[in-house]
Write an enzyme that holds these catalytic residues in place. Structure first.
Site, PDB file in Angstrom:
ATOM      1  CE  LYS A 201      -2.962   2.972   2.629  1.00 21.34           C
ATOM      2  NZ  LYS A 201      -2.034   4.063   2.252  1.00 21.34           N
ATOM      3  CD  GLU A 274      11.265   1.066  12.493  1.00 25.85           C
ATOM      4  OE1 GLU A 274      11.205   2.274  12.184  1.00 25.85           O
ATOM      5  OE2 GLU A 274      12.146   0.297  12.094  1.00 25.85           O
ATOM      6  CB  CYS A 308      10.527   5.732  13.803  1.00 29.00           C
ATOM      7  SG  CYS A 308      11.569   4.714  12.738  1.00 29.00           S
TER       8      CYS A 308
END
Length: 535
Positions: A201, A274, A308
Site C-alpha cells: 500500500k 516498527e 522514528c
C-alpha cells in the site's frame, strides 16, 4: 517569542524550489500509475498530495477499493507459485540488477523523494544508499539465511530431521511517507528473495516514489504480478490488505500499529511492526563535547526530525551541561534550512500542514509552561510554507506535552542529570533507539545493556545501528514487534517446516516386545544419556 528567540540570529537559508522536477511529465506519471492494481472501468476519486515546498498538487494517482486489493492479492498469489520455485541465484540476479539501476538513475528518485516529502537532498540520498545496501546484502545472503538445517532426530541414526524455511505466501507491506524508498522498498526486497509475492500500500503522500521503484524492478526482471501496488486511504485499502495477505509488515504510529495487530490477530496472521519512539541520548561527563553536540544535531534534525529513530530527549551530565548546551546551540543555529534540488540545504521542509501544526503546538505548550527556547522555535514561511527551524528546548518538565509525546519534528529537549541516567532514558513506554556518548566505550557498552531499546548507538546518534543491515532493527514496548534487517529481517517472511524421516524401524515398541518392557528399556537409555551428558 521569548527573549532568547529575539536574540537568535536568522538561520542561513538556501534558494527556494517551488515547482515539480522539469523531467516529470504527465506521460511518465501515467506510465507509473499503470502499476496501480485497480479495475480500469471504475471511476474513483484520485489520490492527490500537496508538495511540501509550495503546497501545490503533485500528481493525481488513481485510488483503489477493497475489490482491487482482493484482486491484487489473488494475482500476487498466482505469481508466487512460480516464483517460489525460482532459484535463489535468479532471484538474486534480479535484485542486483535493480541495485545497479537504482544507483544509475538515483537523480530521478532523489527528485521524486524531495518533491513528495520536502526533505533535504542528502537525506533523500541516504534512502538510496540504504536500499542499495539492503539489496546487495540480501541478494548475497538470502540463500545462507534460508538454508535448511540438519537437526538431531528423536532416535539418533534412525530418525533424520531437517528444518526448512518456506515462504509465507503473500506479504502485505504498509509503509509511511517519511522514508518512501527505504521503508517502501527495503522491506519488500527480503520478502521477494524469500520466495514471497508482495502487495504494497503506497502512502498517499508519496505514491510516485514507490511506483517509480516498481517500474524499475520490472525493468530489472521482476515478474509483473509478483509485486502489486495499491493506493488509497489506510482505513479502506489498508484494512482490506490486512484481510487479504498472509503476513503484514507495517511501519507507522503506535496507535495504528495496535489496530493492524488486532485485525491481523483475528485471522492468525503474523505481523512485523516498527512504531513510534521518544528516543533518548545520554552525554556522559567524559564525552567529547564537540563530537557529541554535532552527533546530537544529526540525530535530532536529520530528515527534519521526521524519523522514528531520531533523538528527542537529551540527558547531559551536569558537569558538562553548560559546555554541551552552548556547543549544541551553536551547531543548531548554523544549520541551513532550505528547499533546493541540490545539496545546499542541511534541513528541508516538514511534510504537511498537520505536521507543522503538531510541532508548533508542542513548542508553544512547552514555552507556555515555562520552557526556554535556546535555538529555533519558529516557523520560517519566508523559506517555505512548512519550514521550521531546528529547535533546542531547556527547562522541559513532565506536564509539557513535548516531555513524553513523540513530536516527530526538528525539536529536542535538554535535561541535566547527576546520578545514573539509565532510569531517565527508560522513562515512558517506547523503546526504539537510544544513544550514549562517552570516551569510555566499555562503560558505555555496559550502560547500553541496561537501556530498554531495540538499538543503542555509542558515540553515534542513530545511523550506526540502522545502517548495519546485518543486525536487526526494531523496537521494544510500544515501539513495536519484530525486526527488519539481518537474519530476522528475512526469516520473518517464512514459516519453519520440520521434515522427519524414520528409517529401519518404527518408533515405539517393536512387534515382539510388550509396551512395559519397551518402557523399561527406554528409561534405562534415558538415564544413560543423562549420565553421558547427552541431550
Amino acid at each position: 517569542m521569548t527573549t532568547e528567540q529575539a536574540r537568535t540570529p536568522a538561520l542561513p537559508t538556501t534558494t527556494k524550489a517551488t515547482s515539480r522536477p522539469a523531467w516529470v511529465t504527465d506521460e511518465l506519471v501515467a506510465r507509473w500509475c499503470g502499476w496501480v492494481r485497480r479495475d480500469p472501468t471504475r471511476e474513483g476519486e484520485p489520490v492527490t498530495a500537496l508538495a511540501p515546498y509550495d503546497l501545490s498538487p503533485t500528481a493525481s494517482v488513481p485510488s483503489c477499493v477493497p475489490e482491487d486489493v482482493s484482486a491484487a492479492a489473488a494475482g500476487a498469489r498466482a505469481a508466487q507459485r512460480d516464483w517460489a520455485s525460482t532459484s535463489f541465484a535468479r532471484r538474486g540476479e534480479i535484485v542486483l540488477a535493480f541495485h545497479d539501476l537504482l544507483l544509475a538513475r538515483q537523480e530521478q528518485v532523489l527528485d521524486l523523494i524531495q518533491w513528495e516529502t520536502g526533505k533535504a537532498r542528502y537525506h533523500a540520498w541516504q534512502e538510496v544508499a540504504q536500499v542499495a545496501t539492503i539489496a546487495r546484502h540480501y541478494a548475497r545472503r538470502a540463500r545462507r539465511y534460508l538454508t535448511p538445517k540438519r537437526v538431531r532426530g528423536m532416535v539418533p541414526g534412525l530418525t533424520k530431521v531437517r528444518e526448512v524455511r518456506v515462504p509465507k505466501g503473500v506479504v502485505g507491506v504498509i509503509s509511511p511517507w517519511n522514508y518512501p524508498l527505504y521503508l517502501g522498498v527495503g522491506d519488500v526486497l527480503p520478502a521477494l528473495l524469500a520466495g514471497n509475492a508482495v502487495v504494497s500500500k503506497a502512502d498517499s503522500q508519496t505514491p510516485l516514489t514507490l511506483l517509480w521503484t516498481r517500474a524499475l524492478l520490472a525493468e530489472a526482471g521482476l515478474p509483473d504480478d509478483l509485486w502489486q501496488v495499491v493506493t488509497g486511504s489506510g482505513s479502506v485499502v489498508g484494512t482490506a490488505l490486512i484481510d487479504a495477505v498472509d503476513f503484514v509488515c507495517f511501519t507507522g504510529s503506535t496507535a495504528t500499529g495496535r489496530t493492524v495487530a488486532e485485525r491481523a490477530a483475528r485471522r492468525l496472521v503474523g505481523v512485523s511492526l516498527e512504531l513510534g519512539g521518544k528516543n533518548p541520548l545520554i552525554v556522559r561527563a567524559d564525552a567529547d563535547i564537540a563530537a557529541a553536540a554535532a552527533g546530537t544535531a544529526v540525530a535530532a534534525f536529520a530528515n527534519t526530525g521526521q524519523m522514528c529513530i531520531h533523538v528527542e530527549r537529551v540527558y547531559v551530565h551536569q558537569k558538562v551541561y553548560d559546555a554541551f548546551r552552548d556547543e549544541l546551540v551553536r551547531v543548531a543555529r548554523s544549520l541551513r534550512v532550505g528547499q533546493t534540488y541540490d545539496y545546499d540545504a542541511d534541513i528541508g521542509s516538514l511534510v504537511s500542514s498537520a505536521q507543522l501544526a503538531a510541532v508548533e503546538a508542542h513548542v508553544a505548550d512547552a514555552v507556555g509552561h515555562g520552557a526556554t527556547v535556546l535555538a529555533g522555535g519558529r516557523a520560517r514561511p519566508d523559506i517555505g510554507p512548512l519550514c521550521y527551524e531546528p529547535t533546542v528546548l531547556d527547562g522541559v518538565t513532565p506536564e509539557m506535552a513535548v516531555c513524553a509525546e513523540e513530536t516527530f519534528g526538528p525539536v529536542i529537549s535538554l535535561y541535566s542529570y547527576e546520578g545514573d541516567p539509565v532510569s531517565l532514558a527508560n522513562q515512558g513506554t517506547y523503546g526504539l533507539s537510544a544513544s550514549v556518548w562517552s570516551r569510555d566505550t566499555r562503560e558505555a557498552e555496559r550502560m547500553a545493556g541496561r537501556i530498554r531499546a531495540g538499538s543503542v548507538n555509542i558515540n553515534d546518534g542513530a545511523a550506526a545501528a540502522a545502517g548495519s543491515v546485518e543486525a536487526g532493527m526494531g523496537g521494544m514496548g510500544d515501539s513495536g514487534l519484530g525486526r527488519r534487517h539481518g537474519v530476522e529481517g528475512i526469516l520473518k517472511y517464512t514459516e519453519s517446516q520440520t521434515i522427519a524421516i524414520q528409517r529401519l524401524m518404527p518408533l515405539g515398541p517393536p512387534p515382539a516386545s510388550s509396551a512395559e518392557s519397551f518402557v523399561r528399556s527406554t528409561n534405562r537409555q534415558l538415564t544413560l544419556l543423562r549420565r553421558l551428558g547427552m541431550r
